[in-house]
Design an enzyme around this catalytic site. Structure first.
Site, PDB file in Angstrom:
ATOM      1  N   TYR A   1       0.839  -1.199   0.000  1.00  0.00           N
ATOM      2  CA  TYR A   1       0.000   0.000   0.000  1.00  0.00           C
ATOM      3  C   TYR A   1       0.877   1.253   0.000  1.00  0.00           C
ATOM      4  O   TYR A   1       0.973   1.936  -0.981  1.00  0.00           O
ATOM      5  CB  TYR A   1      -0.968  -0.017   1.185  1.00  0.00           C
ATOM      6  CG  TYR A   1      -1.992   1.083   1.103  1.00  0.00           C
ATOM      7  CD1 TYR A   1      -3.097   0.944   0.265  1.00  0.00           C
ATOM      8  CD2 TYR A   1      -1.867   2.271   1.822  1.00  0.00           C
ATOM      9  CE1 TYR A   1      -4.043   1.954   0.157  1.00  0.00           C
ATOM     10  CE2 TYR A   1      -2.808   3.277   1.721  1.00  0.00           C
ATOM     11  CZ  TYR A   1      -3.889   3.123   0.886  1.00  0.00           C
ATOM     12  OH  TYR A   1      -4.822   4.122   0.768  1.00  0.00           O
TER      13      TYR A   1
ATOM     14  N   SER B   1      -6.528   0.860  -4.582  1.00  0.00           N
ATOM     15  CA  SER B   1      -6.620   2.285  -4.307  1.00  0.00           C
ATOM     16  C   SER B   1      -5.229   2.909  -4.448  1.00  0.00           C
ATOM     17  O   SER B   1      -4.649   2.869  -5.533  1.00  0.00           O
ATOM     18  CB  SER B   1      -7.214   2.516  -2.916  1.00  0.00           C
ATOM     19  OG  SER B   1      -7.641   3.840  -2.754  1.00  0.00           O
TER      20      SER B   1
ATOM     21  N   ASP C   1     -18.064   3.809  -7.578  1.00  0.00           N
ATOM     22  CA  ASP C   1     -16.982   4.223  -6.681  1.00  0.00           C
ATOM     23  C   ASP C   1     -16.937   5.750  -6.646  1.00  0.00           C
ATOM     24  O   ASP C   1     -16.638   6.396  -7.653  1.00  0.00           O
ATOM     25  CB  ASP C   1     -15.648   3.656  -7.173  1.00  0.00           C
ATOM     26  CG  ASP C   1     -14.503   3.902  -6.211  1.00  0.00           C
ATOM     27  OD1 ASP C   1     -14.660   4.729  -5.288  1.00  0.00           O
ATOM     28  OD2 ASP C   1     -13.438   3.273  -6.378  1.00  0.00           O
TER      29      ASP C   1
ATOM     30  N   HIS D   1     -16.203   1.752  -3.546  1.00  0.00           N
ATOM     31  CA  HIS D   1     -14.748   1.635  -3.538  1.00  0.00           C
ATOM     32  C   HIS D   1     -14.267   0.294  -3.010  1.00  0.00           C
ATOM     33  O   HIS D   1     -13.266  -0.245  -3.489  1.00  0.00           O
ATOM     34  CB  HIS D   1     -14.157   2.767  -2.693  1.00  0.00           C
ATOM     35  CG  HIS D   1     -12.672   2.887  -2.774  1.00  0.00           C
ATOM     36  ND1 HIS D   1     -12.004   3.166  -3.948  1.00  0.00           N
ATOM     37  CD2 HIS D   1     -11.708   2.764  -1.823  1.00  0.00           C
ATOM     38  CE1 HIS D   1     -10.696   3.210  -3.721  1.00  0.00           C
ATOM     39  NE2 HIS D   1     -10.494   2.960  -2.437  1.00  0.00           N
TER      40      HIS D   1
END
Length: 689
Positions: free
Chosen positions: A464, A544, A627, A661
C-alpha cells in the site's frame, strides 16, 4: 496475438509546463455517457470470456463458499446494560444489527439489510450506526451501492420502530453523536447546495432535532469554513461538553484543530483546545474529555505519537498549560481508551501491537498479554463502565473479542471466529530487506510450514504505502486456498505508510513517492534472490493507493512480474484531483497544478508511462461503477491504454456494478469477485490443482 475489444482513440495532446501530455482515452472519464456504457458492456463480455474459462473456478467457488458463508462474531458495544452488535449468520448475505438486554441476553433484530434488500429487489447494506447514551435510540446508515453515500435513518430501540427522520445519502451524513436528552444528535454533512463536482466538500456540523426535517437542522459549525476542511463533533458521555475536531487537507500537509464548547453556556461558542499548530508533516490532535481533563493524543514534535492533558478549566491557557501523560516511545501510538481511573494504550512496535494499562497520570501498571504477535483494534468501553472489549487477530489467529473485567482486571476471551479450514500448518514470518537507498523495510510472509526454498514458489506480493496507513497482521481467510496449494502471500510495509510514524509516512509522499515504488521493487528482488520464487511465478496486487503502487512498478519494471492485480487504482496522477474527493489527497501526492510538483507526478503516473512497444504483464484491473472515492474512469483509461500496447499478455477489466470503492457488500458477489481474482492468479502462476 490477443484480440481486445476496440476502443476509440482520440488525438488529444496538451502542453503543460513545457511537457507534452497525451490523453487519448479521456472520454472514458464520462462514466455516465451511453458511449462509455456501451464500451463497458464490450469489456464485460471480454472479461467474462476470459475469467469464466479459467481452470479451478468450480473448486475455488466451493472453497470460498465454505470459508465465507459462516457466522461472524461481531463486536459488542454497551450502553447502560444494553448491548449492540453487528453480525451475520452463516446463511445470510449481509450483516444485521442486533441489540441484547445484558451481555448474554437474547439478540433482537433492529436493522436487517437482508430483508430490506429482498423488499427493494437490490442490495441495501448497513453503513455504520451510532447509539444514544442510554441505548434507547440509534441513528444508522443504509447504502444502496456500498459507496460513501449512505442515507441516515433513526430508530427507537425500545419499540424497534423506524422514525420518520431521514437525511439523504447524497449529503454524505455521518452517523452522529447523540445528545444526553435524546432530543437529537450532532452530525456532519455537506451543505445541500454544494456546486456540482464538489459534493464531497463543504462539510459542516449540524444538530438534528428528532421529528423535524433535515433541512431545518441547526448549523452548529462551519459557516465560513474552507470547503476542503472536515469538521466532526461528539458530545461527552455526561452531556456537559461538545468536542469539535476540524481536519484541514488543503495545505502542504494535513493538520487538525480541536475545540470545546460548554453546553450549559453555548453563548461562549467553541473555545480552542489547539488551533493552527502545524508540524513538519501531517499533524494530528485528538481530544477526549475524561474526569475533568482534556486528554490530547498528538504526533506534534513526536513522530511516533504522545499523549498530553490539561484541566478543562485551564483549556483557554493554551498548550503552555498542558502536561505530558505519555512521552513518545519506541512504538507508534495507535489507540487510547480512557475508562474509570485507567488508560489503555496500544502501540505498534515493528508492526505488532502491544497493549498496556496506565494510570490517568501516565504511570505504567501492566502489559496485557496477547496470544501471539498480531494486531489490537476496535476498542469499546463506557467511560465509567466496568468492562472493556477489544478485538485481536493476526495472520494465523482468527479474529477474537476479548473482555477485560475492570473489577478484577482479568482479560478473558469472549468470542472467536470459527474457520471452516485447517490453519494449523499455516505460519508467518517477518523478514527485513534493504531498499534501493539502503533503508531497511519489513515484509510479512505467510505460507505452509513445509515450504522449500528452491526458487519456484508461487507468490502474491501486496503493498500500500500511503496516507499514513499501516498494513498490519490481520486474518485473511481469502488467501487460504492459495496458501494450501503451496503459495506464499507477502505484504511489504513500504514507506508512505504509517508503520513507523510520521517520518516513515513523509519518506514516501510527494517528491519522495518513488521511495514507495523502490521499496516494493526491492521486495520482489529480495524474494527472487532468496530463492522464494522467480519472475514467472510472481504476481503483485494493490488497491486504491496500492493500485497506484502496482501500476507504477509494472510500468517501471515490467519484466519482474508475471501478473498484476490492480484494484480501484489511482492511475492518472495528472487528473486525480478533479474527481470526487481527490483534492483531499494532495497532501500525500502533491498538486498536479503546481509547476514544481508536476514533473514528479508525470514521471511515475501509471497511465502516462505505458510505453508503445513494451509488453506488460498479464493484468486484471478491477473497479466499481459507483466508486465515489477513486473515480472509475482512471481504471478504464489504464485498461484501454494497456490493451492498446499489449500483443500477447491479457489485460482484463472487471467492473462490479452497483458497488463502491470496497466492492460489493453482499457475500454472494464478494465470492464471485474472489473466484475471478484467484482463478486468474492460479492460471498465471501455473497452479493447476
Amino acid at each position: 496475438m490477443v484480440k481486445f475489444p476496440e476502443t476509440k482513440k482520440v488525438d488529444l495532446t496538451e502542453e503543460i509546463y513545457g511537457y507534452k501530455v497525451s490523453d487519448p482515452y479521456r472520454w472514458l472519464e464520462d462514466t455516465e455517457s451511453p458511449e462509455v456504457g456501451a464500451w463497458l458492456d464490450e469489456q464485460d463480455k471480454f472479461a467474462r470470456s476470459i475469467l469464466n474459462s479459467l481452470p479451478l473456478r468450480g473448486e475455488l467457488k466451493e472453497e470460498f463458499r465454505n470459508l465465507f458463508y459462516e457466522e461472524t462474531i461481531g463486536f459488542p458495544h454497551s450502553r447502560k446494560g444494553r448491548y449492540f452488535i453487528v453480525r451475520r449468520k452463516a446463511d445470510q448475505n449481509l450483516e444485521v444489527l442486533y441489540t441484547m438486554e445484558g451481555l448474554n441476553g437474547e439478540p433482537r433484530i433492529l436493522v436487517n439489510p437482508n430483508e430490506l434488500s429482498k423488499k427493494a429487489g437490490s442490495v441495501i447494506n448497513l453503513a455504520g450506526y451510532s447509539t444514544s447514551k442510554d441505548g434507547k435510540f440509534i441513528s444508522y446508515g443504509l447504502s444502496e451501492t456500498n459507496n460513501d453515500q449512505a442515507k441516515l435513518c433513526v430508530m427507537s430501540v425500545d419499540t424497534g420502530e423506524k422514525l420518520e427522520d431521514e437525511i439523504p445519502g447524497e449529503l454524505y451524513p455521518s452517523p452522529g453523536s447523540w445528545s444526553l436528552d435524546n432530543k437529537g444528535f450532532w452530525y456532519t454533512r455537506r451543505k445541500a447546495d454544494a456546486p456540482k463536482g464538489e459534493e464531497k466538500f463543504h462539510r459542516k456540523v449540524y444538530y438534528h432535532r428528532l421529528g423535524t426535517s433535515f433541512d431545518q437542522d441547526e448549523l452548529v459549525y462551519g459557516k465560513d469554513l474552507d470547503k476542503q476542511a472536515v469538521p466532526f463533533a461528539y458530545e461527552t458521555h455526561d452531556g456537559k461538553y461538545l468536542i469539535l475536531t476540524v481536519r484541514f487537507t488543503s495545505g502542504k500537509a494535513r493538520y487538525s484543530d480541536s475545540y470545546i464548547m460548554d453546553l450549559a453556556d453555548r453563548s461562549r461558542g467553541f473555545v480552542p483546545i489547539v488551533e493552527g499548530i502545524q508540524g513538519d508533516g501531517d499533524t494530528y490532535f485528538g481530544a477526549t474529555v475524561h474526569r475533568g481533563y482534556v486528554y490530547i493524543a498528538t504526533n506534534y514534535k513526536a513522530s511516533l505519537g504522545k499523549m498530553m492533558r490539561v484541566p478543562v478549566s485551564q483549556v483557554e491557557k493554551g498548550v503552555t498549560a498542558w502536561e505530558e501523560v505519555l512521552p513518545e516511545g519506541k512504538g507508534v501510538l495507535e489507540h487510547t481508551v480512557l475508562v474509570q481511573d485507567k488508560l489503555f494504550v496500544t502501540v505498534s512496535e515493528n508492526v505488532h501491537s502491544v497493549l498496556r494499562e496506565y494510570t490517568l497520570e501516565g504511570n505504567l501498571k501492566r502489559d496485557i498479554d496477547l496470544p501471539t504477535p498480531g494486531t489490537c483494534q476496535r476498542f469499546s468501553a463506557e467511560p465509567e463502565g466496568d468492562e472493556l472489549f477489544f478485538l485481536f487477530e493476526s495472520f494465523v489467529f482468527p479474529p477474537a473479542v476479548y473482555r477485560i473485567d475492570l473489577k478484577t482486571d482479568k482479560a478473558e476471551l469472549f468470542k472467536q471466529m470459527k474457520v471452516n479450514a485447517d490453519i494449523s500448518d499455516v505460519q508467518t514470518n517477518q523478514v527485513w530487506y534493504s531498499s534501493k537507498d539502503g533503508t531497511r523495510v519489513p515484509m510479512f510472509l505467510i505460507y505452509k510450514k513445509e515450504l522449500t526454498l528452491e526458487g519456484d514458489n508461487p507468490i502474491l506480493l501486496n503493498g500500500y504505502g500511503g496516507f499514513n496507513i499501516s498494513r498490519r497482521p490481520l486474518f485473511m481467510k481469502g488467501i487460504l486456498p492459495f496458501i494450501n496449494r503451496g503459495g506464499v502471500y507477502a505484504i511489504a510495509n513500504i514507506r508512505g505508510g504509517g508503520e513507523f510514524g510520521e517520518e516513515w509516512h513523509k519518506a514516501g509522499i510527494k517528491e519522495l513517492k518513488q521511495n514507495s515504488f523502490d521499496d516494493f521493487i526491492s521486495a520482489t528482488e529480495w524474494l527472487i534472490e532468496h530463492k522464494y520464487t522467480n519472475s514467472k511465478r510472481l504476481a503483485i496486487e494493490g488497491g486504491s493507493n496500492g493500485g497506484l503502487l502496482v501500476g507504477a512498478v509494472m510500468t517501471q519494471r515490467p519484466e519482474l512480474f508475471k501478473a498484476v492485480i490492480m484494484s480501484v487504482p489511482v492511475a492518472d496522477m495528472l487528473r486525480y484531483h478533479l474527481f470526487h474527493g481527490g483534492r483531499y489527497w494532495i497532501a500525500d501526492y502533491g498538486d498536479p497544478d503546481n509547476k514544481e510538483m508536476f514533473p514528479y507526478l508525470f514521471k511515475y503516473s501509471p497511465y502516462h508511462n505505458v510505453k508503445d512497444g513494451v509488453e506488460y504483464p498479464t493484468t486484471l484491473i478491477t473497479t466499481s461503477d459507483k466508486d465515489d472515492r477513486v473515480h472509475p474512469g482512471a481504471a478504464f483509461k489504464m485498461a484501454a491504454r494497456l490493451q492498446e500496447v499489449n500483443k500477447e499478455n491479457l489485460i482484463v477489466l472487471r467492473v462490479e456494478r452497483k458497488a463502491g470503492h470496497v466492492g460489493a457488500a453482499d457475500v454472494a458477489r464478494f465470492i464471485e469477485s474472489s473466484v475471478d481474482k484467484w482463478s486468474f492468479v492460479f492460471s498465471e502462476l501455473n497452479i493447476t490443482k
